[in-house]
Design an enzyme around this catalytic site. Structure first.
Site, mmCIF file in Angstrom:
data_model
loop_
_atom_site.group_PDB
_atom_site.id
_atom_site.type_symbol
_atom_site.label_atom_id
_atom_site.label_comp_id
_atom_site.label_asym_id
_atom_site.label_seq_id
_atom_site.Cartn_x
_atom_site.Cartn_y
_atom_site.Cartn_z
ATOM 1 N N CYS A 94 -2.373 -2.949 -2.719
ATOM 2 C CA CYS A 94 -2.186 -4.406 -2.768
ATOM 3 C C CYS A 94 -0.806 -4.803 -2.231
ATOM 4 C CB CYS A 94 -2.415 -4.954 -4.165
ATOM 5 S SG CYS A 94 -1.689 -3.994 -5.479
HETATM 6 O O1 SLP Z 1 -3.477 1.295 -4.477
HETATM 7 C C1 SLP Z 1 -3.201 1.166 -5.676
HETATM 8 O O2 SLP Z 1 -2.175 1.618 -6.194
HETATM 9 C C2 SLP Z 1 -4.174 0.438 -6.571
HETATM 10 C C3 SLP Z 1 -4.708 -0.796 -5.984
HETATM 11 SE SE1 SLP Z 1 -3.363 -2.138 -5.762
#
Ligand code: SLP
Ligand code: PLP
Length: 363
Positions: free
Chosen positions: A309
């Site tokens: 994210c």
């Molecule tokens: O990639 C990650 O650390 C989890 C989804 Se923001």
């Protein structure tokens, strides 16, 4: 997926196993009804949900009736924070009678969390603080261990503390937090807090499927897990998954050391700290080797610089790594490699060769 590519971003999400696709497809085809409806499609939906609750409860050592399905870890984490604020106000009147020093004009629910939480916790806490719905203490992780120190959590507790939320394992470094010890210490404190019991939450989104996760043994009131990790498969195969990922990650680290020698820094290595078996956060040292630049020039590796994210963060080094004491120049070159139950030694060899060729191209 393109067979020439090697997926090493399992901390972002997990490709679905065939049996998971089949189960989901079956549910969509036969159990599409409203679970409260009395005709077959509804009855099948209700039965599937009941079976899923029982499966997840077995997975995390909980009770089926305590399982709440949400749209994901983000909603689950937000739900915990807003529930804790409600819990505080529901107990406020009783607490005020016994804690006269809590002056009604200035008291807020107080929450303790860490400075390395996933955004779904961090932003929920910041929202409550910015909108004067709670006071929040963000405990800094130790730069020696990259995890919170129990005594820092305990020292932060106030009479109006209503929630302590610390993640079980960090999604970027893989470092595991001392949740069981924190819960044990806070439960002892709660025995003397008859009205304002402190609720305990851990975000276990990254731990499930990699290490044993048991809500009862941890001692939490709330546990967040995410569907990216297929419950029954994990319940039945966890020890094999964990052993395989650990062995493969250690092989990856061995190969990276052999190829890059003193030009590599392992951002997940903290003496004495336990880390997830699948996570290898590394920086290849040198100018022009920013993580995003290396990854965008790799021809086979599919991974993230840090949390998925934050993939649009460009040159900005990860705040999580900086909070763990990683120097800026090293954090800027970070690449997070996170393996899965299907990652092979051949995948590792291909990824290390890809990184070697990419670094030669960029240097
Ligand atoms: O990639 C990650 O650390 C989890 C989804 Se923001
Ligand atoms: C530690 C952590 N917490 C929360 C989340 C958010 O979960 P979701 O993407 O299901 O909202 C993630 C995502 O993988 C995560 O790694």
């Amino acid at each position: 997926m393109d067979p020439t590519r090697v997926y090493m971003d399992y901390n972002a999400t997990t490709p679905l196993e065939a049996e998971v696709v089949q189960t989901i497809t079956e549910a969509l085809q036969k159990a599409w009804g409203n679970p409260s409806s009395t005709y077959p499609a509804g009855v099948k939906a209700k039965a599937m949900i009941k079976k899923s609750r029982e499966s997840v409860a077995r997975l995390v050592g909980g009770e089926a009736d305590d399982i709440i399905f949400t749209s994901g870890g983000t909603e689950a984490n937000n739900m915990v924070f807003h529930t804790a604020v409600e819990h505080f106000w529901r107990n406020w009147e009783a607490a005020q009678e016994t804690h006269q020093h809590l002056n009604e004009n200035r008291v807020f629910p107080h929450i303790v969390t860490s400075n390395v939480e996933h955004d779904s916790v961090k932003l929920a806490a910041e929202y409550l603080q910015e909108n004067r719905k709670a006071d929040v203490t963000f405990i800094s992780v130790s730069q020696e261990t990259a995890h919170v120190e129990v005594q820092d959590i305990i020292a932060a507790v106030r009479p109006n503390t209503c929630l302590i939320s610390i993640m079980l394992a960090n999604n970027e470094t893989g470092v595991i937090m001392p949740i069981q010890e924190i819960c044990s210490r806070v439960k002892a404190m709660n025995k003397k807090r008859e009205n304002l019991r402190i609720l305990l939450h851990t975000d276990a989104a990254q731990a499930l499927g990699k290490i044993p996760v048991n809500a009862r043994e941890l001692g939490v009131d709330f546990l967040t897990i995410v569907g990216h990790k297929a419950a029954e498969l994990v319940t039945n195969n966890l020890l094999d998954y964990e052993a395989h990922m650990q062995k493969t990650r250690l092989y990856l680290e061995e190969r990276l050391k052999a190829v890059f020698k003193d030009k590599i820094h392992f951002n997940s290595h903290y003496p004495g700290s336990d880390i997830l078996p699948n996570t290898c956060n590394v920086s290849i040292l040198g100018p022009g080797l920013q993580g995003w630049r290396v990854l965008s020039n790799c021809t086979r590796l599919l991974a993230s610089v840090g949390a998925a994210c934050h993939s649009d963060s460009g040159d900005k080094p990860s705040d999580i790594l900086l909070s763990c004491g990683i120097p800026v120049a090293v954090a800027a070159n970070a690449v997070r490699l996170s393996l899965g139950r299907g990652t092979t030694k051949a995948d590792v060899d291909a990824v290390v060769e890809d990184l070697k060729e990419t670094v030669q191209l960029l240097c």
